[in-house]
Design a protein around this motif. Sequence first.
Motif, mmCIF file in Angstrom:
data_model
loop_
_atom_site.group_PDB
_atom_site.id
_atom_site.type_symbol
_atom_site.label_atom_id
_atom_site.label_comp_id
_atom_site.label_asym_id
_atom_site.label_seq_id
_atom_site.Cartn_x
_atom_site.Cartn_y
_atom_site.Cartn_z
ATOM 1 N N GLY A 33 0.728 -1.303 -0.062
ATOM 2 C CA GLY A 33 -0.125 0.026 -0.082
ATOM 3 C C GLY A 33 0.733 1.159 -0.049
ATOM 4 N N ASP A 34 1.953 1.150 -0.147
ATOM 5 C CA ASP A 34 3.059 2.068 -0.213
ATOM 6 C C ASP A 34 3.140 2.763 -1.535
ATOM 7 N N GLY A 35 2.230 3.860 -1.913
ATOM 8 C CA GLY A 35 2.606 4.373 -3.119
ATOM 9 C C GLY A 35 3.465 5.700 -3.390
ATOM 10 N N SER A 36 4.280 5.521 -2.597
ATOM 11 C CA SER A 36 5.374 6.804 -2.495
ATOM 12 C C SER A 36 6.409 6.589 -3.626
ATOM 13 N N LEU A 37 7.053 7.762 -3.927
ATOM 14 C CA LEU A 37 8.002 7.733 -5.132
ATOM 15 C C LEU A 37 9.269 6.957 -4.949
ATOM 16 N N PHE A 38 9.622 6.619 -3.496
ATOM 17 C CA PHE A 38 10.835 6.027 -3.354
ATOM 18 C C PHE A 38 10.605 4.400 -2.818
ATOM 19 N N GLY A 39 9.435 4.354 -2.737
ATOM 20 C CA GLY A 39 8.910 3.165 -1.778
ATOM 21 C C GLY A 39 9.335 1.810 -3.018
ATOM 22 N N MET A 40 8.680 1.689 -4.051
ATOM 23 C CA MET A 40 9.326 0.690 -4.933
ATOM 24 C C MET A 40 10.344 0.205 -5.251
ATOM 25 N N GLY A 41 11.369 1.452 -5.205
ATOM 26 C CA GLY A 41 12.693 1.144 -5.309
ATOM 27 C C GLY A 41 13.338 0.497 -4.322
ATOM 28 N N SER A 42 12.766 0.376 -3.118
ATOM 29 C CA SER A 42 13.460 -0.311 -1.954
ATOM 30 C C SER A 42 13.297 -1.961 -1.990
ATOM 31 N N VAL A 43 12.748 -2.340 -3.199
ATOM 32 C CA VAL A 43 12.955 -3.668 -3.415
ATOM 33 C C VAL A 43 14.442 -4.124 -3.840
ATOM 34 N N ASP A 92 17.953 -0.144 1.436
ATOM 35 C CA ASP A 92 18.472 0.765 2.505
ATOM 36 C C ASP A 92 17.852 2.269 2.528
ATOM 37 N N GLU A 93 17.649 2.887 1.468
ATOM 38 C CA GLU A 93 16.949 3.895 1.319
ATOM 39 C C GLU A 93 15.859 4.240 0.149
ATOM 40 N N GLY A 94 15.722 3.254 -0.666
ATOM 41 C CA GLY A 94 14.787 3.393 -1.868
ATOM 42 C C GLY A 94 15.341 4.119 -2.896
ATOM 43 N N SER A 95 14.679 4.397 -4.137
ATOM 44 C CA SER A 95 15.086 5.024 -5.145
ATOM 45 C C SER A 95 13.950 5.596 -5.848
ATOM 46 N N PHE A 96 14.144 6.898 -6.392
ATOM 47 C CA PHE A 96 12.882 7.536 -6.844
ATOM 48 C C PHE A 96 12.786 7.020 -8.384
ATOM 49 N N TYR A 97 11.332 6.811 -8.616
ATOM 50 C CA TYR A 97 10.996 6.498 -9.897
ATOM 51 C C TYR A 97 9.284 7.105 -9.892
ATOM 52 N N PRO A 98 9.056 7.797 -11.103
ATOM 53 C CA PRO A 98 7.704 8.253 -11.122
ATOM 54 C C PRO A 98 6.836 6.918 -11.462
ATOM 55 N N ASN A 99 5.890 6.836 -10.621
ATOM 56 C CA ASN A 99 5.182 5.355 -10.795
ATOM 57 C C ASN A 99 3.697 5.453 -10.912
ATOM 58 N N ALA A 148 20.124 15.231 -7.621
ATOM 59 C CA ALA A 148 21.470 15.732 -6.672
ATOM 60 C C ALA A 148 21.992 14.457 -6.021
ATOM 61 N N GLY A 149 21.517 13.327 -6.286
ATOM 62 C CA GLY A 149 22.181 12.070 -5.604
ATOM 63 C C GLY A 149 23.357 11.329 -6.115
ATOM 64 N N SER A 150 23.572 10.259 -6.010
ATOM 65 C CA SER A 150 24.672 9.504 -6.523
ATOM 66 C C SER A 150 24.467 8.615 -7.629
ATOM 67 N N TYR A 151 23.318 8.427 -8.179
ATOM 68 C CA TYR A 151 22.855 7.638 -9.302
ATOM 69 C C TYR A 151 23.842 8.012 -10.287
ATOM 70 N N ASP A 171 20.143 -3.687 -12.312
ATOM 71 C CA ASP A 171 21.078 -2.587 -12.278
ATOM 72 C C ASP A 171 22.026 -2.482 -11.138
ATOM 73 N N PRO A 172 23.447 -2.557 -11.365
ATOM 74 C CA PRO A 172 24.256 -2.622 -10.420
ATOM 75 C C PRO A 172 24.620 -1.087 -9.661
ATOM 76 N N SER A 173 23.962 0.097 -10.177
ATOM 77 C CA SER A 173 24.328 1.200 -9.700
ATOM 78 C C SER A 173 24.098 1.428 -8.171
ATOM 79 N N VAL A 174 24.922 2.017 -7.585
ATOM 80 C CA VAL A 174 24.812 2.413 -6.041
ATOM 81 C C VAL A 174 24.192 1.412 -5.381
ATOM 82 N N PRO A 175 24.721 0.090 -5.128
ATOM 83 C CA PRO A 175 24.068 -1.056 -4.361
ATOM 84 C C PRO A 175 24.087 -0.524 -3.051
#
Length: 658
Positions: A162-172, A176-183, A354-357, A580-584
Motif C-alpha cells: 500500500g506504499d504509493g510513494s515515489l521512493f518506496g518501490m525502489g526499496s525492493v 536501505d533508502e529506496g530510489s525515486f521513480y515516477p510510478n 542531486a544524488g549519487s545515481y 542495475d548494479p548502480s549504487v547498490p
Amino acid sequence: MPTPDTFWIYASTISLYLVVLMVPGLLIGVAAGLRGWVLAGLAPLLTYTAAGLAGPWLFGLGLPYNVGTALAVTILLAGIAGGLRLLSVRRGWVVPRSADDSSHPQVVWSRRAHVVVAACVVLATVLSVIVVLSAAGGTTAVFQRWDTVFHANGIRYIADTGDGSLFGMGSVNWFDEGSFYPNAYHLVAAPVYSLSGASIPVVLNAVTVPVAGIFALCMVAMVRQFGGRAALAGGTAIVAATATTGAYESVSSGLLPFALGIVLTPVAAVVLQRFLQRPGLDTGFLFALAAAGLFASHSSSLVGAILFAVPLLVQRWWRKEGRILPDVARLLAAGAVAGLLVAPHLLATITFSAGSYPYNPWASDIPVTSALGQLLSFHQVLHHPQMWLAALLVIGILAFRSLDRMRWIGASALIMSTLFVAVACYGAHPWVIAMSRPWWNDRYRLMALAAIPLCLLAGHGLAELQRWAARAASNLSWVRSREHLGRVAGVATAVVILAGLAVVTNGFYAKVNATAVAYAYHNYPESENRAIPVSKDEVVAMREVGKLAAPGEMVLNDRYDGTAWVYAISGVRPIAGHYDPSVPPPDATLLGDHFRDYDRDPRVREAVKRLNIRHVLLGSSSIKVEYERPVGLRDLEGMDFLRPVYRNADAVVYEITR
C-alpha cells in the motif's frame, strides 16, 4: 519462462485493465465537460493522473494506496473538475453543450464516419494484442529485458504494502533508502494485480497488449479536436498501430512506462488547444491535470509533450489567433497549478538528480544518412524498413497544406526528427548529452518521440489517397447514375484502400512488429541458441522460495541471473531486486563479494542476520553474456554452512544452516 496462469485469467485481466484504464478518466472527463472522442482519448491520461497523484499524496498523509483510496482521490478530482465547470457555466464563461465543447467549428462527421473511425481504433487495438501475444509466444510469458524486472517488482510492492510513494518501490532493490521513480504506471497496474488474481507477469502483459490501441485512440482524439476529417482520424489510427517505431520499439526495449508516456503524448495538444481557445477555470484545471499526469507517467513525457505542442503555439501566434503575453501568462498560471499537484514528484526529482545515481549517456554515432533513413521508413530495431508507410509519409508531407489547422504537426516532426538525428549521430558531444538528458541520450527513445508526428503525417497521406480515390469514384458516370453509391463512395474507397494496405504490408506489418517486440521476451530468431535470463525452471524455483521462506525473510540472490524476479513471482524480498548494479546497498555489495566467506568473516554473518536471510537462490544464465556471477556467490556447492533444499535444471535453493 511462463507462469501457471490460464488463458481465461489472462483474458479477464486484460478486460479488468481496460476498465481500470478508462472508468476513472471518464468520470473526471465527464465532470470536466468533455464529450465524444476527446473524452475517450483523454480518459487514459486522466486515469494515470488520478493514480499518479494519489500514491504520493496518500503516502504523505499516512494513508495506504489501494482500490478504495484511489477511487476516493478520483472522485475528489472529478468533484473539483465538475465544480469548476459548474462555476464557469453559472458565471456565463461557458455555454454548456451536450457535445464536445470547442471554440472551433468541427468538420461534420456522419454517423457512418464515427462508426468507421471506431472500427479503425478497434482494429488498431486488435493489431496491438496480436503483435504482443505473438511476440511473447503465449499469454503468461515473462519479460526478459533490463528494466522490466524493476516494473514487475514495483507493481507487486505497491499492491502488497500500500506504499504509493515515489521512493518506496525502489526499496525492493535499494533496500536501505529506496530510489525515486515516477510510478503512475505501477499505481494503475497494482489494483489490476490485486483484483485479478493473476501473476505479475500476466498483469504486465495485460497492461502492455493494448498499448498501440491507446496510441490510436489518442491520435483520433487529437484529430477530432483540431477539426480533421474522419479519414484522417481513421488512417492515423491504423498507422499508429502499424509503425514499429511508435509504441512497439519502446516495449521491445523494456521501456514500459516510457511507451505509455509516448502513446499519451498526443492528447497534450488537445488540452492545450482547448485551454487556449477558451481560457477558464475548468479548461485550465484540465490542462493542469494532463500535465501532471504526463509527468507522473514518466519524467520525460511532459518534456516531450512540450516539444510536440510548442509549434501549435507558434502557429496560433503567427495566425494572430491569440496574443503571446496573455497566452504565456495563462499557461504559467495553469502550470503552477500542475506544479502544486506534482509537488512530491518535483521534490523527488530534485533529490534524485542531486544524488549519487550515475548518468551514463549512450554516445551513439551512426551515419546521418542511416538516421534519416530510419526516420522515414519507421524502423530501427530491425533491418526491415516499412516502405509502404514511408510512401504514405512522403504523400502526407507533399500534401502538407491540406492539414489546415494541423499544419503545426510539420514543425513538430521537424523538431523531433532533428533531435533524434543529433542524438543518433552526435550522441557523444557534451551539448547533445545535455540537451537529451531527459531521454538518457537514448536514440531509441527519441525515435519513439519523433514517430508521433511522423505517424500523423503518414496517416494524412493515407487520408489524402482516400480523398483522391473518393473524388475519382464520384466522377465516374456509373456512380453518378446511382445516388446511393455516390453517398457511400467515401466509405467504400476507405475500405478498399485499407484492405490494399493490409495486403501490401502483409497484415499491417504485424509479423515485423511482433519480431521487434519479441526482443522484450528474448523470443526473436537470433535468441534460439541463447539461454534466457528467466527460464521456466527458474520461475518454478522462485515459486518454491515463496513456500520455503518465512514472513519477513529476505533471500540472497545473484543480481544478473534472472532471480531478481523472485519478489514479483513469489513475494519474497531479494537482496538484488533489479539487474542495475548502480549504487547498490553496502550489504548487497558485501554479500556479493564475500558471502562464501561466511564461516571466516563476521561481517558477512552480521549482514545475514541483520537482513534476516535464511535462503540463497541461484539461477543459470545472465541478463548479459559478459556479466559473471559475483565472486562471493561462486562455487557454493559443498559449503558446510549451506544445504540444498531445492534443485532443478536451471536453479538451486540453499538453506543457511547456521
